[in-house]
Design an enzyme around this catalytic site. Structure first.
Site, PDB file in Angstrom:
ATOM      1  N   ARG A  74       0.893  -1.262   0.044  1.00  0.00           N
ATOM      2  CA  ARG A  74      -0.142   0.093   0.059  1.00  0.00           C
ATOM      3  C   ARG A  74       0.828   1.115  -0.052  1.00  0.00           C
ATOM      4  O   ARG A  74       0.379   2.249   0.440  1.00  0.00           O
ATOM      5  CB  ARG A  74      -0.862   0.076   1.083  1.00  0.00           C
ATOM      6  CG  ARG A  74      -2.002  -0.986   1.076  1.00  0.00           C
ATOM      7  CD  ARG A  74      -3.298  -0.486   0.316  1.00  0.00           C
ATOM      8  NE  ARG A  74      -4.261  -1.538   0.212  1.00  0.00           N
ATOM      9  CZ  ARG A  74      -5.386  -1.632   0.942  1.00  0.00           C
ATOM     10  NH1 ARG A  74      -5.543  -0.715   1.625  1.00  0.00           N
ATOM     11  NH2 ARG A  74      -6.026  -2.726   0.734  1.00  0.00           N
ATOM     12  N   ARG A  80      -3.346   6.485   1.112  1.00  0.00           N
ATOM     13  CA  ARG A  80      -3.922   7.873   1.904  1.00  0.00           C
ATOM     14  C   ARG A  80      -3.068   8.197   2.831  1.00  0.00           C
ATOM     15  O   ARG A  80      -3.096   9.461   3.109  1.00  0.00           O
ATOM     16  CB  ARG A  80      -5.350   7.376   2.297  1.00  0.00           C
ATOM     17  CG  ARG A  80      -6.427   6.909   1.528  1.00  0.00           C
ATOM     18  CD  ARG A  80      -7.699   6.234   2.109  1.00  0.00           C
ATOM     19  NE  ARG A  80      -6.944   4.939   2.462  1.00  0.00           N
ATOM     20  CZ  ARG A  80      -7.797   4.307   3.084  1.00  0.00           C
ATOM     21  NH1 ARG A  80      -9.090   4.470   3.443  1.00  0.00           N
ATOM     22  NH2 ARG A  80      -7.422   3.192   3.160  1.00  0.00           N
ATOM     23  N   ARG A 102      -6.738  11.250  -5.747  1.00  0.00           N
ATOM     24  CA  ARG A 102      -7.928  10.384  -5.436  1.00  0.00           C
ATOM     25  C   ARG A 102      -9.013  11.373  -5.527  1.00  0.00           C
ATOM     26  O   ARG A 102     -10.157  10.975  -5.879  1.00  0.00           O
ATOM     27  CB  ARG A 102      -7.881   9.883  -4.017  1.00  0.00           C
ATOM     28  CG  ARG A 102      -8.876   9.226  -3.297  1.00  0.00           C
ATOM     29  CD  ARG A 102      -9.160   7.727  -3.727  1.00  0.00           C
ATOM     30  NE  ARG A 102     -10.329   7.112  -3.174  1.00  0.00           N
ATOM     31  CZ  ARG A 102     -11.578   7.423  -3.134  1.00  0.00           C
ATOM     32  NH1 ARG A 102     -11.884   8.347  -4.091  1.00  0.00           N
ATOM     33  NH2 ARG A 102     -12.270   6.843  -2.807  1.00  0.00           N
ATOM     34  N   ASP A 159      -6.763  -2.931  -7.542  1.00  0.00           N
ATOM     35  CA  ASP A 159      -7.139  -3.601  -6.495  1.00  0.00           C
ATOM     36  C   ASP A 159      -7.584  -4.852  -6.727  1.00  0.00           C
ATOM     37  O   ASP A 159      -7.965  -5.151  -7.904  1.00  0.00           O
ATOM     38  CB  ASP A 159      -8.433  -2.746  -6.022  1.00  0.00           C
ATOM     39  CG  ASP A 159      -8.671  -3.254  -4.550  1.00  0.00           C
ATOM     40  OD1 ASP A 159      -8.414  -2.453  -3.682  1.00  0.00           O
ATOM     41  OD2 ASP A 159      -9.422  -4.136  -4.283  1.00  0.00           O
ATOM     42  N   TYR A 204     -14.943 -12.245  -0.413  1.00  0.00           N
ATOM     43  CA  TYR A 204     -15.637 -10.788  -0.758  1.00  0.00           C
ATOM     44  C   TYR A 204     -16.940 -10.850  -1.428  1.00  0.00           C
ATOM     45  O   TYR A 204     -17.812 -10.380  -1.487  1.00  0.00           O
ATOM     46  CB  TYR A 204     -14.724  -9.847  -1.383  1.00  0.00           C
ATOM     47  CG  TYR A 204     -13.593  -9.158  -0.240  1.00  0.00           C
ATOM     48  CD1 TYR A 204     -14.106  -8.142   0.465  1.00  0.00           C
ATOM     49  CD2 TYR A 204     -12.300  -9.852  -0.074  1.00  0.00           C
ATOM     50  CE1 TYR A 204     -13.111  -7.618   1.484  1.00  0.00           C
ATOM     51  CE2 TYR A 204     -11.533  -9.298   0.588  1.00  0.00           C
ATOM     52  CZ  TYR A 204     -11.893  -8.313   1.597  1.00  0.00           C
ATOM     53  OH  TYR A 204     -10.987  -7.736   2.359  1.00  0.00           O
TER      54      TYR A 204
HETATM   55  O1  CP3 Z   1       0.177   0.483  -3.443  1.00  0.00           O
HETATM   56  C1  CP3 Z   1      -0.198  -0.809  -3.558  1.00  0.00           C
HETATM   57  O2  CP3 Z   1      -0.174  -1.824  -2.563  1.00  0.00           O
HETATM   58  C2  CP3 Z   1      -1.101  -0.881  -4.657  1.00  0.00           C
HETATM   59  C3  CP3 Z   1      -2.588  -0.775  -4.841  1.00  0.00           C
HETATM   60  C4  CP3 Z   1      -3.379  -2.012  -4.041  1.00  0.00           C
HETATM   61  C5  CP3 Z   1      -4.814  -1.573  -3.124  1.00  0.00           C
HETATM   62  N1  CP3 Z   1      -5.171  -2.692  -2.863  1.00  0.00           N
HETATM   63  C6  CP3 Z   1      -5.246  -0.267  -3.266  1.00  0.00           C
HETATM   64  C7  CP3 Z   1      -6.331   0.395  -2.460  1.00  0.00           C
HETATM   65  C8  CP3 Z   1      -3.410  -3.339  -3.491  1.00  0.00           C
HETATM   66  C9  CP3 Z   1      -1.994  -4.187  -3.859  1.00  0.00           C
HETATM   67  C10 CP3 Z   1      -4.427  -3.700  -2.805  1.00  0.00           C
HETATM   68  C11 CP3 Z   1      -4.619  -5.058  -2.617  1.00  0.00           C
HETATM   69  C12 CP3 Z   1      -5.728  -5.447  -1.760  1.00  0.00           C
HETATM   70  N2  CP3 Z   1      -7.215  -4.937  -1.855  1.00  0.00           N
HETATM   71  C13 CP3 Z   1      -6.116  -6.375  -0.827  1.00  0.00           C
HETATM   72  C14 CP3 Z   1      -5.103  -7.529  -0.578  1.00  0.00           C
HETATM   73  C15 CP3 Z   1      -3.777  -6.759   0.660  1.00  0.00           C
HETATM   74  C16 CP3 Z   1      -4.599  -6.612   2.016  1.00  0.00           C
HETATM   75  O3  CP3 Z   1      -4.567  -5.168   2.269  1.00  0.00           O
HETATM   76  O4  CP3 Z   1      -4.753  -7.535   2.622  1.00  0.00           O
HETATM   77  C17 CP3 Z   1      -7.405  -6.437   0.015  1.00  0.00           C
HETATM   78  C18 CP3 Z   1      -7.967  -7.260   0.900  1.00  0.00           C
HETATM   79  C19 CP3 Z   1      -7.976  -5.401  -0.918  1.00  0.00           C
HETATM   80  C20 CP3 Z   1      -9.438  -5.161  -0.813  1.00  0.00           C
HETATM   81  C21 CP3 Z   1      -9.963  -3.433  -0.353  1.00  0.00           C
HETATM   82  N3  CP3 Z   1      -9.509  -2.546  -1.144  1.00  0.00           N
HETATM   83  C22 CP3 Z   1     -10.090  -3.412   0.888  1.00  0.00           C
HETATM   84  C23 CP3 Z   1     -10.427  -3.990   1.941  1.00  0.00           C
HETATM   85  C24 CP3 Z   1     -10.304  -1.771   0.911  1.00  0.00           C
HETATM   86  C25 CP3 Z   1     -10.881  -0.908   1.809  1.00  0.00           C
HETATM   87  C26 CP3 Z   1      -9.912  -0.911   3.017  1.00  0.00           C
HETATM   88  C27 CP3 Z   1      -8.952   0.371   3.066  1.00  0.00           C
HETATM   89  O5  CP3 Z   1      -7.819   0.197   3.001  1.00  0.00           O
HETATM   90  O6  CP3 Z   1      -9.614   1.493   2.598  1.00  0.00           O
HETATM   91  C28 CP3 Z   1      -9.563  -1.758  -0.489  1.00  0.00           C
HETATM   92  C29 CP3 Z   1      -9.563  -0.203  -1.007  1.00  0.00           C
HETATM   93  C30 CP3 Z   1      -8.186   0.258  -1.306  1.00  0.00           C
HETATM   94  N4  CP3 Z   1      -7.380  -0.642  -2.139  1.00  0.00           N
HETATM   95  C31 CP3 Z   1      -7.489   1.556  -1.104  1.00  0.00           C
HETATM   96  C32 CP3 Z   1      -6.191   1.678  -1.826  1.00  0.00           C
HETATM   97  C33 CP3 Z   1      -5.108   2.467  -1.767  1.00  0.00           C
HETATM   98  C34 CP3 Z   1      -8.168   2.554  -0.252  1.00  0.00           C
HETATM   99  C35 CP3 Z   1      -9.270   3.290  -0.991  1.00  0.00           C
HETATM  100  C36 CP3 Z   1      -9.351   4.723  -1.250  1.00  0.00           C
HETATM  101  O7  CP3 Z   1      -8.177   5.258  -1.579  1.00  0.00           O
HETATM  102  O8  CP3 Z   1     -10.210   5.230  -1.175  1.00  0.00           O
END
Ligand code: CP3
Length: 344
Positions: A25, A29, A38, A75, A152
């Site tokens: 990540r 944010r 964003r 994602d 999911y």
């Molecule tokens: O920089 C990176 O790592 C690359 C991008 C990336 C994102 N999600 C961006 C993201 C990667 C590799 C993921 C993987 C992901 N997404 C996983 C596996 C890794 C882990 O964290 O366990 C999972 C389970 C998801 C599903 C997901 N996406 C969830 C549960 C959420 C909400 C939780 C949260 O952190 O907000 C997301 C949203 C998400 N994916 C965000 C980002 C930067 C935040 C959303 C936003 O910016 O509004």
């Protein structure tokens, strides 16, 4: 020439004086420039599907910190979206999806190889990144592992214990298996296309692997990973693959051999001396700093970072966190971490 990239050298099994570093990540944010892009995109999925913006947020942490790898911005829930599930993100809450409760839900999904039109923007993001990344920075593509993605798709949201997915696999195994097969097939197609578009490394995120126990772990975490990795290695023999069976505990032992992964990513709970003896003997390991230290910082961050680098320093190691960096992390702490890994 590309083998000069530190990340690729570690993945090929080389023990390096200074390990390559990137953070899960790392585009996110906690960075003001991410929040600005964003906001410009408005919607999270629009950000994922707009190649120029997705490439921009991927590059932001590279410019700021000079990490050894960039992970494409996307994602794991783009696969359900491409298969025809409804997927949306509620700000401050997380993902929401239509739910799969029986055979009709799987029947409505598209075939595994019908995802590419929908995912074309992701492939374009990778092509832009290959042009724009510094030559020392490796490009990582990724997907969610089938079990994590299925949790999911079944529950329609994140769940603390993955209860709905466990219930479906016990009450209607045929439907559950059909869903797992569909996700597995789509994941092979998706990751293979990512390599064609320029990804140099792939990572498979099984964030909820820890709730699979015993035979279920073999059946729904190990077996799909093995199937995906062997299919990819047939198509792209040189592509290195990182597997992340988060919270697998003792099951980290032998995971690389059982799946064919070149590297396993360790979560925060894994004991480092044990991992050095038992996991790293089979190849590269990645991890595993507690992301909370990126919030609290201070000397604890420096000493813990150095302890991890030392404990895993006698074999191939990629420095990373044990899970994603959180929105409340202090961007300055990333500089401290890099100094502790590279400067000492
Ligand atoms: O920089 C990176 O790592 C690359 C991008 C990336 C994102 N999600 C961006 C993201 C990667 C590799 C993921 C993987 C992901 N997404 C996983 C596996 C890794 C882990 O964290 O366990 C999972 C389970 C998801 C599903 C997901 N996406 C969830 C549960 C959420 C909400 C939780 C949260 O952190 O907000 C997301 C949203 C998400 N994916 C965000 C980002 C930067 C935040 C959303 C936003 O910016 O509004």
């Amino acid at each position: 020439m590309t083998k000069d990239k530190l990340l690729l050298r570690a993945l090929a099994g080389e023990t390096l004086d200074v390990p390559p570093v990137w953070l899960m990540r790392q585009a996110g944010r906690y960075l003001p420039e991410y929040r600005a892009t964003r906001a410009k995109a408005g919607d999270f999925l629009i950000l994922c599907y707009t190649p120029e913006l997705a490439a921009e947020v991927t590059l932001q942490p590279i410019r700021r910190y000079g990490f050894d790898a960039a992970i494409m911005f996307a994602d794991i829930l783009l696969i359900p979206d491409a298969l025809g599930a409804d997927v949306w993100f509620v700000t401050g809450e997380g993902p929401r999806l239509s739910t799969i409760t029986g055979a009709d839900g799987v029947a409505r999904l598209k075939p595994a190889d019908a995802i590419h039109d929908h995912l074309a923007p992701v492939y374009e993001t990778l092509r832009i990144l290959r042009r724009e990344l510094p030559e020392e920075t490796a490009l990582i593509g990724f997907a969610g592992a089938p079990w994590t993605v299925a949790t999911y798709m079944i529950a329609g949201r994140g769940t603390p214990d993955q209860g709905p997915a466990h219930e479906l696999r016990q009450s209607d195994q045929a439907t559950f298996d059909a869903l797992m097969d569909r996700i597995t097939g789509a994941t092979i197609e998706y990751l293979s296309a990512q390599v064609d578009a320029g990804a140099e490394v792939l990572k498979l995120f099984d964030s909820w692997a820890g709730s699979l126990k015993g035979n279920a772990f073999d059946q729904y975490c190990v077996a799909p990973a093995r199937k995906i990795i062997s299919a990819l290695k047939l198509r792209h023999p040189d592509i290195p693959i990182i597997a992340f069976p988060r919270e697998a505990g003792q099951r980290y032992e032998g995971f690389a051999k059982a799946t064919g992964a070149d590297c396993v990513a360790l979560d925060t709970a894994v004991d480092l001396n044990w991992a050095a003896d038992v996991v790293q003997k089979d190849g590269c390991v990645q991890g595993n700093l507690d992301p909370r230290l990126m919030v609290t910082g201070g000397t604890a961050l420096t000493t813990e970072t150095q302890r991890i680098a030392r404990a895993l320093g006698n074999g191939p190691h990629i420095f990373n966190l044990g899970h994603g960096i959180t929105p409340d992390a202090d961007p300055e702490n990333v500089h401290r971490l890099l100094e502790a890994v590279r400067g000492g």
